[in-house]
Structures are given as structure tokens and as C-alpha cells.
Write a protein that holds these residues in place. Structure first.
Motif, PDB file in Angstrom:
ATOM      1  N   GLU A   4       0.987  -1.349   0.257  1.00  0.00           N
ATOM      2  CA  GLU A   4      -0.090  -0.114  -0.051  1.00  0.00           C
ATOM      3  C   GLU A   4       0.741   0.719   0.466  1.00  0.00           C
ATOM      4  O   GLU A   4       0.287   2.298  -0.159  1.00  0.00           O
ATOM      5  CB  GLU A   4      -0.517  -0.276   1.212  1.00  0.00           C
ATOM      6  CG  GLU A   4      -0.312   0.593   2.686  1.00  0.00           C
ATOM      7  CD  GLU A   4      -0.046  -1.209   3.533  1.00  0.00           C
ATOM      8  OE1 GLU A   4      -0.694  -1.345   4.194  1.00  0.00           O
ATOM      9  OE2 GLU A   4      -0.059  -2.276   2.367  1.00  0.00           O
ATOM     10  N   TYR A   5       2.207   0.682   0.255  1.00  0.00           N
ATOM     11  CA  TYR A   5       2.695   1.773   0.385  1.00  0.00           C
ATOM     12  C   TYR A   5       3.801   1.955  -1.357  1.00  0.00           C
ATOM     13  O   TYR A   5       4.579   3.352  -0.713  1.00  0.00           O
ATOM     14  CB  TYR A   5       3.612   2.301   1.359  1.00  0.00           C
ATOM     15  CG  TYR A   5       3.534   2.031   2.764  1.00  0.00           C
ATOM     16  CD1 TYR A   5       2.947   3.205   3.307  1.00  0.00           C
ATOM     17  CD2 TYR A   5       3.272   1.131   3.276  1.00  0.00           C
ATOM     18  CE1 TYR A   5       2.243   3.003   4.675  1.00  0.00           C
ATOM     19  CE2 TYR A   5       2.367   0.968   4.540  1.00  0.00           C
ATOM     20  CZ  TYR A   5       1.510   1.687   5.367  1.00  0.00           C
ATOM     21  OH  TYR A   5       1.238   1.792   5.871  1.00  0.00           O
ATOM     22  N   GLU A   7       5.951  -0.159  -2.460  1.00  0.00           N
ATOM     23  CA  GLU A   7       7.334  -0.594  -1.952  1.00  0.00           C
ATOM     24  C   GLU A   7       7.326  -1.893  -2.435  1.00  0.00           C
ATOM     25  O   GLU A   7       6.454  -2.659  -2.683  1.00  0.00           O
ATOM     26  CB  GLU A   7       7.840  -0.414  -0.668  1.00  0.00           C
ATOM     27  CG  GLU A   7       8.961  -0.936  -0.084  1.00  0.00           C
ATOM     28  CD  GLU A   7       9.935  -0.588   0.669  1.00  0.00           C
ATOM     29  OE1 GLU A   7      11.029  -0.573   0.401  1.00  0.00           O
ATOM     30  OE2 GLU A   7       8.891  -0.416   2.003  1.00  0.00           O
ATOM     31  N   TYR A  14      10.318   1.340  -4.926  1.00  0.00           N
ATOM     32  CA  TYR A  14       8.895   2.013  -4.685  1.00  0.00           C
ATOM     33  C   TYR A  14       8.600   1.716  -6.823  1.00  0.00           C
ATOM     34  O   TYR A  14       9.423   2.026  -8.181  1.00  0.00           O
ATOM     35  CB  TYR A  14       8.927   2.794  -5.037  1.00  0.00           C
ATOM     36  CG  TYR A  14       9.219   3.529  -3.270  1.00  0.00           C
ATOM     37  CD1 TYR A  14       7.815   2.828  -2.476  1.00  0.00           C
ATOM     38  CD2 TYR A  14      10.236   3.543  -2.609  1.00  0.00           C
ATOM     39  CE1 TYR A  14       7.917   3.604  -1.006  1.00  0.00           C
ATOM     40  CE2 TYR A  14      10.708   3.649  -1.555  1.00  0.00           C
ATOM     41  CZ  TYR A  14       9.531   3.663  -0.207  1.00  0.00           C
ATOM     42  OH  TYR A  14       9.755   3.312   1.051  1.00  0.00           O
ATOM     43  N   GLU A  32       0.221   8.709  -7.620  1.00  0.00           N
ATOM     44  CA  GLU A  32       0.996   7.157  -6.976  1.00  0.00           C
ATOM     45  C   GLU A  32       2.645   7.931  -7.382  1.00  0.00           C
ATOM     46  O   GLU A  32       3.493   7.330  -6.035  1.00  0.00           O
ATOM     47  CB  GLU A  32       1.137   6.358  -8.147  1.00  0.00           C
ATOM     48  CG  GLU A  32       0.062   5.344  -7.550  1.00  0.00           C
ATOM     49  CD  GLU A  32       0.165   4.225  -8.191  1.00  0.00           C
ATOM     50  OE1 GLU A  32      -0.991   3.002  -7.938  1.00  0.00           O
ATOM     51  OE2 GLU A  32       0.665   4.403  -9.701  1.00  0.00           O
ATOM     52  N   VAL A  35       2.796   9.889  -3.769  1.00  0.00           N
ATOM     53  CA  VAL A  35       2.930   9.111  -2.448  1.00  0.00           C
ATOM     54  C   VAL A  35       3.920   8.125  -2.558  1.00  0.00           C
ATOM     55  O   VAL A  35       4.891   8.806  -1.211  1.00  0.00           O
ATOM     56  CB  VAL A  35       1.906   7.924  -2.593  1.00  0.00           C
ATOM     57  CG1 VAL A  35       1.859   6.897  -2.012  1.00  0.00           C
ATOM     58  CG2 VAL A  35       0.657   8.684  -2.823  1.00  0.00           C
ATOM     59  N   ASN A  39       7.188   8.751   0.270  1.00  0.00           N
ATOM     60  CA  ASN A  39       7.597   7.404   0.837  1.00  0.00           C
ATOM     61  C   ASN A  39       9.601   6.965   0.716  1.00  0.00           C
ATOM     62  O   ASN A  39      10.070   6.772   1.579  1.00  0.00           O
ATOM     63  CB  ASN A  39       7.154   5.833   0.471  1.00  0.00           C
ATOM     64  CG  ASN A  39       5.883   6.493   1.327  1.00  0.00           C
ATOM     65  OD1 ASN A  39       5.454   6.841   2.667  1.00  0.00           O
ATOM     66  ND2 ASN A  39       4.613   5.590   0.379  1.00  0.00           N
ATOM     67  N   ARG A  44       5.580   7.858   5.234  1.00  0.00           N
ATOM     68  CA  ARG A  44       4.796   6.546   5.422  1.00  0.00           C
ATOM     69  C   ARG A  44       3.167   6.237   4.878  1.00  0.00           C
ATOM     70  O   ARG A  44       2.451   6.244   6.199  1.00  0.00           O
ATOM     71  CB  ARG A  44       4.785   6.178   6.939  1.00  0.00           C
ATOM     72  CG  ARG A  44       4.644   4.729   7.474  1.00  0.00           C
ATOM     73  CD  ARG A  44       5.688   3.363   6.568  1.00  0.00           C
ATOM     74  NE  ARG A  44       5.243   1.807   6.974  1.00  0.00           N
ATOM     75  CZ  ARG A  44       6.105   1.027   6.615  1.00  0.00           C
ATOM     76  NH1 ARG A  44       6.597   1.500   5.031  1.00  0.00           N
ATOM     77  NH2 ARG A  44       5.311   0.032   6.224  1.00  0.00           N
ATOM     78  N   ARG A  45       3.135   7.068   3.766  1.00  0.00           N
ATOM     79  CA  ARG A  45       2.003   7.575   3.265  1.00  0.00           C
ATOM     80  C   ARG A  45       1.581   6.433   2.468  1.00  0.00           C
ATOM     81  O   ARG A  45       2.259   6.121   1.674  1.00  0.00           O
ATOM     82  CB  ARG A  45       1.830   8.334   2.223  1.00  0.00           C
ATOM     83  CG  ARG A  45       0.634   9.143   1.455  1.00  0.00           C
ATOM     84  CD  ARG A  45       1.067  10.469   1.103  1.00  0.00           C
ATOM     85  NE  ARG A  45      -0.565  10.868   0.112  1.00  0.00           N
ATOM     86  CZ  ARG A  45      -0.325  11.863  -0.564  1.00  0.00           C
ATOM     87  NH1 ARG A  45       0.719  12.088  -0.576  1.00  0.00           N
ATOM     88  NH2 ARG A  45      -0.997  12.115  -1.305  1.00  0.00           N
ATOM     89  N   ALA A  46      -0.096   5.881   2.974  1.00  0.00           N
ATOM     90  CA  ALA A  46       0.021   5.025   2.312  1.00  0.00           C
ATOM     91  C   ALA A  46      -0.759   5.517   0.883  1.00  0.00           C
ATOM     92  O   ALA A  46      -1.507   6.365   0.709  1.00  0.00           O
ATOM     93  CB  ALA A  46      -1.148   3.623   2.665  1.00  0.00           C
ATOM     94  N   ARG A  47      -1.064   4.451  -0.124  1.00  0.00           N
ATOM     95  CA  ARG A  47      -1.593   4.977  -1.181  1.00  0.00           C
ATOM     96  C   ARG A  47      -3.554   4.925  -1.049  1.00  0.00           C
ATOM     97  O   ARG A  47      -3.995   3.634  -0.651  1.00  0.00           O
ATOM     98  CB  ARG A  47      -1.488   3.454  -2.864  1.00  0.00           C
ATOM     99  CG  ARG A  47      -2.413   4.049  -3.571  1.00  0.00           C
ATOM    100  CD  ARG A  47      -1.993   3.400  -4.651  1.00  0.00           C
ATOM    101  NE  ARG A  47      -1.520   2.053  -4.146  1.00  0.00           N
ATOM    102  CZ  ARG A  47      -1.461   0.234  -5.661  1.00  0.00           C
ATOM    103  NH1 ARG A  47      -1.531   1.094  -6.696  1.00  0.00           N
ATOM    104  NH2 ARG A  47      -1.800  -0.314  -4.822  1.00  0.00           N
TER     105      ARG A  47
END
Length: 79
Positions: A4-5, A7, A14, A32, A35, A39, A44-47
């Protein structure tokens, strides 16, 4: 594949856009990128794809955003 990050299974690498197996839309890849960069810089930002607009190029054109009717029912949001 990414988490979700955004990675990959290789730590610190990423992936955005078409290459990560997600939605194949230019505006999603642009989002994206923001995001992934955040990161990469230690964030630590989630999509979050819940509000990504989508369309079908037809005549007439069809567009949508948010939950589908079935998804809303599953969450107990329907009347």
C-alpha cells in the motif's frame, strides 16, 4: 506487485503507474508518484484509491468515483 506504500519486494524500490499492476490511468500514476516520492524521503503514506475518478470512453461517456453500489451495501451504507 507493490504494497500500500508502493514499495516492491525489494526494500527501498518503489513502483508507480502501469508497471505496478494497479489502475492503468495517467492520473493514477501521477498521484502514485507523489505517494512514492514522499515514502522514498522517509514518509509512510499509503496509497488510497477510493476516490480515483474513472471513465469509459464510449458514446456517451461513462464516469464514476467512489464506492460502487455493491461495495456500499457490503459496508452497510445502503438504505
Amino acid at each position: 506487485m507493490v504494497d500500500e506504500y508502493l514499495e516492491t519486494t525489494a526494500p527501498g524500490i518503489y513502483a508507480i503507474g502501469d508497471v505496478n499492476g494497479g489502475l492503468l490511468l495517467a492520473h493514477v500514476a501521477s498521484y502514485e508518484a507523489w505517494v512514492a516520492v514522499e515514502n522514498c524521503l522517509g514518509g509512510r503514506r499509503a496509497r488510497d484509491l477510493r476516490v480515483v475518478p474513472s471513465c469509459t470512453y464510449s458514446f456517451p461517456e461513462v464516469a464514476s468515483v467512489g464506492l460502487s453500489e455493491d461495495q456500499a451495501r457490503e459496508k452497510g451504507m445502503s438504505r
